[in-house]
Motif scaffolding. Structure first.
Motif, PDB file in Angstrom:
ATOM      1  N   ALA A   2      55.067   1.229  61.281  1.00  0.00           N
ATOM      2  CA  ALA A   2      55.993   0.968  62.158  1.00  0.00           C
ATOM      3  C   ALA A   2      56.090  -0.590  62.029  1.00  0.00           C
ATOM      4  O   ALA A   2      55.427  -1.443  61.582  1.00  0.00           O
ATOM      5  CB  ALA A   2      55.539   0.807  63.794  1.00  0.00           C
ATOM      6  N   GLY A   3      57.535  -0.871  61.819  1.00  0.00           N
ATOM      7  CA  GLY A   3      58.100  -2.355  61.487  1.00  0.00           C
ATOM      8  C   GLY A   3      58.330  -2.465  59.910  1.00  0.00           C
ATOM      9  O   GLY A   3      58.600  -3.705  59.409  1.00  0.00           O
ATOM     10  N   THR A   4      57.970  -1.706  59.108  1.00  0.00           N
ATOM     11  CA  THR A   4      57.859  -1.705  57.684  1.00  0.00           C
ATOM     12  C   THR A   4      59.522  -1.724  57.452  1.00  0.00           C
ATOM     13  O   THR A   4      60.156  -0.408  57.798  1.00  0.00           O
ATOM     14  CB  THR A   4      57.239  -0.731  57.041  1.00  0.00           C
ATOM     15  OG1 THR A   4      55.905  -0.943  57.193  1.00  0.00           O
ATOM     16  CG2 THR A   4      57.401  -0.780  55.456  1.00  0.00           C
ATOM     17  N   ALA A   5      59.916  -2.738  56.443  1.00  0.00           N
ATOM     18  CA  ALA A   5      61.356  -2.762  56.203  1.00  0.00           C
ATOM     19  C   ALA A   5      61.673  -1.264  55.088  1.00  0.00           C
ATOM     20  O   ALA A   5      60.911  -0.947  54.259  1.00  0.00           O
ATOM     21  CB  ALA A   5      61.758  -3.993  55.736  1.00  0.00           C
ATOM     22  N   SER A   6      62.805  -1.057  55.303  1.00  0.00           N
ATOM     23  CA  SER A   6      63.324   0.263  54.407  1.00  0.00           C
ATOM     24  C   SER A   6      63.472  -0.587  53.151  1.00  0.00           C
ATOM     25  O   SER A   6      64.278  -1.462  52.839  1.00  0.00           O
ATOM     26  CB  SER A   6      64.684   0.818  54.903  1.00  0.00           C
ATOM     27  OG  SER A   6      64.520   1.343  56.256  1.00  0.00           O
ATOM     28  N   PRO A   7      63.271   0.222  51.959  1.00  0.00           N
ATOM     29  CA  PRO A   7      63.796  -0.011  50.661  1.00  0.00           C
ATOM     30  C   PRO A   7      65.088  -0.314  50.401  1.00  0.00           C
ATOM     31  O   PRO A   7      65.905   0.450  51.046  1.00  0.00           O
ATOM     32  CB  PRO A   7      62.951   0.629  49.556  1.00  0.00           C
ATOM     33  CG  PRO A   7      62.897   1.915  50.613  1.00  0.00           C
ATOM     34  CD  PRO A   7      62.653   1.585  51.971  1.00  0.00           C
ATOM     35  N   ASP A   8      65.568  -1.037  49.261  1.00  0.00           N
ATOM     36  CA  ASP A   8      66.762  -1.051  48.860  1.00  0.00           C
ATOM     37  C   ASP A   8      66.858   0.484  48.117  1.00  0.00           C
ATOM     38  O   ASP A   8      65.870   0.988  47.452  1.00  0.00           O
ATOM     39  CB  ASP A   8      67.127  -2.152  47.880  1.00  0.00           C
ATOM     40  CG  ASP A   8      67.912  -3.123  48.578  1.00  0.00           C
ATOM     41  OD1 ASP A   8      67.804  -3.218  49.789  1.00  0.00           O
ATOM     42  OD2 ASP A   8      68.374  -4.126  48.051  1.00  0.00           O
ATOM     43  N   GLY A   9      68.087   1.252  47.988  1.00  0.00           N
ATOM     44  CA  GLY A   9      68.266   2.166  47.339  1.00  0.00           C
ATOM     45  C   GLY A   9      69.265   2.095  46.254  1.00  0.00           C
ATOM     46  O   GLY A   9      70.045   1.473  46.190  1.00  0.00           O
ATOM     47  N   VAL A  10      69.238   3.126  45.100  1.00  0.00           N
ATOM     48  CA  VAL A  10      70.121   3.030  44.293  1.00  0.00           C
ATOM     49  C   VAL A  10      70.645   4.505  43.993  1.00  0.00           C
ATOM     50  O   VAL A  10      69.945   5.318  43.765  1.00  0.00           O
ATOM     51  CB  VAL A  10      69.656   2.599  42.833  1.00  0.00           C
ATOM     52  CG1 VAL A  10      70.746   2.850  41.586  1.00  0.00           C
ATOM     53  CG2 VAL A  10      69.020   1.294  42.916  1.00  0.00           C
ATOM     54  N   LEU A  11      71.882   4.774  44.070  1.00  0.00           N
ATOM     55  CA  LEU A  11      72.558   5.989  43.923  1.00  0.00           C
ATOM     56  C   LEU A  11      73.267   6.076  42.415  1.00  0.00           C
ATOM     57  O   LEU A  11      73.777   5.197  41.879  1.00  0.00           O
ATOM     58  CB  LEU A  11      74.002   6.165  44.779  1.00  0.00           C
ATOM     59  CG  LEU A  11      74.931   7.317  44.383  1.00  0.00           C
ATOM     60  CD1 LEU A  11      73.970   8.662  44.825  1.00  0.00           C
ATOM     61  CD2 LEU A  11      76.152   7.345  45.344  1.00  0.00           C
ATOM     62  N   PHE A  12      72.627   7.213  41.592  1.00  0.00           N
ATOM     63  CA  PHE A  12      73.265   7.201  40.253  1.00  0.00           C
ATOM     64  C   PHE A  12      74.132   8.307  40.263  1.00  0.00           C
ATOM     65  O   PHE A  12      73.950   9.479  40.797  1.00  0.00           O
ATOM     66  CB  PHE A  12      71.866   7.664  39.459  1.00  0.00           C
ATOM     67  CG  PHE A  12      71.007   6.579  39.509  1.00  0.00           C
ATOM     68  CD1 PHE A  12      70.964   5.568  38.231  1.00  0.00           C
ATOM     69  CD2 PHE A  12      69.939   6.591  40.379  1.00  0.00           C
ATOM     70  CE1 PHE A  12      69.995   4.569  38.113  1.00  0.00           C
ATOM     71  CE2 PHE A  12      69.123   5.490  40.227  1.00  0.00           C
ATOM     72  CZ  PHE A  12      68.906   4.689  39.106  1.00  0.00           C
ATOM     73  N   LEU A  13      75.369   8.088  39.325  1.00  0.00           N
ATOM     74  CA  LEU A  13      76.280   9.208  39.329  1.00  0.00           C
ATOM     75  C   LEU A  13      76.455   9.096  37.759  1.00  0.00           C
ATOM     76  O   LEU A  13      77.071   8.440  37.035  1.00  0.00           O
ATOM     77  CB  LEU A  13      77.625   8.767  39.683  1.00  0.00           C
ATOM     78  CG  LEU A  13      77.646   8.674  41.355  1.00  0.00           C
ATOM     79  CD1 LEU A  13      78.841   8.026  41.959  1.00  0.00           C
ATOM     80  CD2 LEU A  13      77.400   9.953  42.027  1.00  0.00           C
ATOM     81  N   GLN A  33      60.383  -0.656  40.103  1.00  0.00           N
ATOM     82  CA  GLN A  33      60.815  -1.898  40.643  1.00  0.00           C
ATOM     83  C   GLN A  33      60.647  -1.875  42.162  1.00  0.00           C
ATOM     84  O   GLN A  33      61.218  -2.784  42.844  1.00  0.00           O
ATOM     85  CB  GLN A  33      62.045  -2.398  40.285  1.00  0.00           C
ATOM     86  CG  GLN A  33      61.685  -2.868  38.530  1.00  0.00           C
ATOM     87  CD  GLN A  33      60.866  -3.738  38.504  1.00  0.00           C
ATOM     88  OE1 GLN A  33      60.670  -4.777  38.961  1.00  0.00           O
ATOM     89  NE2 GLN A  33      60.136  -3.524  37.461  1.00  0.00           N
ATOM     90  N   GLY A  34      60.480  -0.549  42.575  1.00  0.00           N
ATOM     91  CA  GLY A  34      60.465  -0.512  44.225  1.00  0.00           C
ATOM     92  C   GLY A  34      61.530   0.038  44.912  1.00  0.00           C
ATOM     93  O   GLY A  34      61.645   0.036  46.113  1.00  0.00           O
TER      94      GLY A  34
END
Length: 229
Positions: A2-13, A33-34
């Motif tokens: 609980a309270g853990t921040a969501s990671p950034d995400g990368v969409l690949f096309l 790199q997370g």
């Protein structure tokens, strides 16, 4: 937890004659790199750009809902799919966009070949939209670049006929460096790599990671006042 921040995400096309596997090495570099990643397969050779954007949109929306920011990394025609997608259904948490060898201004190779039946059969409806001559509806679909965009072009070729007879120089065998540019982009860099192999290139991957993190490239910036804010 609980309270853990969501990671950034990368969409690949991926590009028009590719699959998601073509971006696997780059995806793995971002994962290391997370970053959370979504590397989509989509029917690039059987639908027009507008339809491809509509097909990708639900998956992007679901992915965006579970990450802090959604960044986008594309190869070749995937850049045009991204532009159509972000014009129509831009997520509120859009981060930065990196395009590898995008035909933002079209390709003279498509100009020369799109009238041939073999070209139309292989590349489908989207292939006909890769020419340098664009009508108002396609221009509206691609929209205005008003988000952080870094473009990586290549100036090495594995396609001598196209490079010497069809394309202005410098080029990567499929797209000229000049036609990778687009008004509104934040940064542009040209690397000594070819169109079909650049997504496996260590320097390209390093530059893409750096732009997503920092909004700029490591290498010399080829921006001009007319093309960048």
């Amino acid at each position: 937890m609980a309270g853990t921040a969501s990671p950034d995400g990368v969409l690949f096309l991926h590009g028009i004659a590719r699959r998601s596997a073509s971006l696997a090495r780059m995806e793995h570099a971002f994962q290391a790199q997370g970053y959370a990643t979504l590397n989509l397969d989509y029917p690039a050779r059987t639908a027009a750009l507008a339809d491809l954007a509509s097909l990708v949109a639900p998956a992007m929306a679901a992915f965006a809902a579970r990450v802090s920011h959604v960044h986008v990394v594309t190869h070749s025609m995937g850049g045009l799919v991204a532009r159509a997608l972000l014009t129509r259904q831009r997520p509120d948490n859009l981060g930065r966009v990196v395009m590898l060898a995008p035909p933002n201004g079209g390709s003279e190779v498509a100009d020369r070949l799109h009238g041939m039946a073999a070209y139309r059969r292989f590349f489908g409806p989207a292939g006909a939209e890769l020419t340098t001559r664009r009508d108002a509806s396609l221009a509206a679909l691609l929209g205005t670049v008003d988000y952080p965009l870094g473009v990586i072009a290549g100036d090495r070729t594995l396609y001598p006929v196209e490079s010497w007879l069809m394309l202005p120089r410098p080029n990567d065998g499929r797209v000229s460096v000049q036609r990778t540019r687009v008004a509104g982009m934040s940064a542009h860099v040209t690397l000594h790599t070819s169109h079909g192999l650049m997504m496996w290139n260590t320097r390209v991957i390093r530059e893409a990671l750096h732009f997503v993190r920092n909004g700029r490239f490591l290498g010399p910036d080829a921006r001009t006042p007319e093309e960048c804010p």
